[in-house]
Motif scaffolding. Sequence first.
Motif, PDB file in Angstrom:
ATOM      1  N   ALA A 233       5.211  36.703 -93.048  1.00  0.00           N
ATOM      2  CA  ALA A 233       6.239  37.093 -92.083  1.00  0.00           C
ATOM      3  C   ALA A 233       7.472  37.474 -92.642  1.00  0.00           C
ATOM      4  CB  ALA A 233       6.602  36.249 -90.994  1.00  0.00           C
ATOM      5  N   ARG A 234       7.765  36.797 -93.881  1.00  0.00           N
ATOM      6  CA  ARG A 234       9.056  37.162 -94.649  1.00  0.00           C
ATOM      7  C   ARG A 234       8.612  38.142 -95.723  1.00  0.00           C
ATOM      8  NH1 ARG A 234      11.816  31.510 -96.035  1.00  0.00           N
ATOM      9  NH2 ARG A 234      13.319  32.669 -97.045  1.00  0.00           N
ATOM     10  N   TRP A 235       7.723  38.026 -96.515  1.00  0.00           N
ATOM     11  CA  TRP A 235       7.505  38.984 -97.689  1.00  0.00           C
ATOM     12  C   TRP A 235       6.471  39.991 -97.357  1.00  0.00           C
ATOM     13  CZ3 TRP A 235       9.153  33.924 -98.380  1.00  0.00           C
ATOM     14  CH2 TRP A 235      10.225  33.688 -99.148  1.00  0.00           C
ATOM     15  N   GLY A 236       5.892  40.007 -96.266  1.00  0.00           N
ATOM     16  CA  GLY A 236       4.855  41.047 -96.017  1.00  0.00           C
ATOM     17  C   GLY A 236       3.470  40.684 -95.812  1.00  0.00           C
ATOM     18  N   THR A 237       2.737  41.405 -95.180  1.00  0.00           N
ATOM     19  CA  THR A 237       1.340  40.977 -94.984  1.00  0.00           C
ATOM     20  C   THR A 237       0.527  41.214 -96.421  1.00  0.00           C
ATOM     21  OG1 THR A 237       1.285  42.203 -92.899  1.00  0.00           O
ATOM     22  CG2 THR A 237      -1.028  42.014 -93.808  1.00  0.00           C
ATOM     23  N   GLY A 238      -0.135  39.943 -96.433  1.00  0.00           N
ATOM     24  CA  GLY A 238      -0.940  39.927 -97.891  1.00  0.00           C
ATOM     25  C   GLY A 238       0.025  39.138 -99.136  1.00  0.00           C
ATOM     26  N   PHE A 239       1.195  38.813 -98.646  1.00  0.00           N
ATOM     27  CA  PHE A 239       1.743  37.969 -99.635  1.00  0.00           C
ATOM     28  C   PHE A 239       1.181  36.756-100.069  1.00  0.00           C
ATOM     29  CE2 PHE A 239       5.501  35.503-101.188  1.00  0.00           C
ATOM     30  CZ  PHE A 239       5.847  36.453-102.472  1.00  0.00           C
TER      31      PHE A 239
END
Length: 288
Positions: A233-239
Amino acid sequence: MRLLTVLTALLVSSSISLSALAETFSFTAIPDQDESRLQERFGKVAAYLEKELGVKVKYVPVKSYAAAVTAYRNNQVQLAWFGGLSGVQARELVAGSEAIAQGYEDQFFVTYLIANKRSGLSMSDDFPAGIANKTFTFGAKGSTSGRLMPEFYIREHFKKSPEQIFTRVGFSDDHSRTIALVQSGAYELGAVNYKVWEDELAAGIIDPSEVSVIWQTPSYPDYQWSIRGDVDARWGTGFKAKVKQSLLNISDAEILAAFPRQSFVEATNDDYQPIKDTAMAIGLMDAE
């Protein structure tokens, strides 16, 4: 302008926003050894992850096992190198948390019981009943290898608490200090992480004429990397998946030797159910 357009396209394709790029991804680790060694080890890990993930990465040192769990719970860090017990405790406090990687050796970890030579005890395949009525130091109170597992086997053998078995019980706070205390004779006996023992023995820190291993526990799962469930949610999908793969891909000999581990392999929360069960059995965690 063209550069900005290309950068924006790259960010969209990787699901990482400009604000996420500017945000620091932080991690910590339980302080199981001398602080200078931890700084050296995890400074290298931070540099590696920063390169692999494409975001700022910071190692946040802490003073105790409990402080590592608290930092994770409070979202001061999003990733942590925990012991088995501290990992279970931390994941219980943060919904969606996952154990994502462990050292190859952490699948079958052991604790060494060590003794000062003046104790008169020597290596045995059987549990050393002669440890009763001597002084004994565990590691940190929240340590899997330095407290949870050795206490479990001590209780199992004597059917008593450590305080009822030993003339004095201490907590050294880290494995290096446990070794130093037993080697000096401040305590006759101690429980120590076998990897720290072997590392310090190879480094010439341990004097085998003063202290030796007298017994090792059966194997159990121990250290692991745990990550909060909200990182995507903070760094993007798949992080999260990218962090996991980066850890599994560590091949730098210096980084691996600093742990020391031969490699990192996949881990799941279910791998640590035996640790949770043991902690509940001896009262270090409440039953659900």
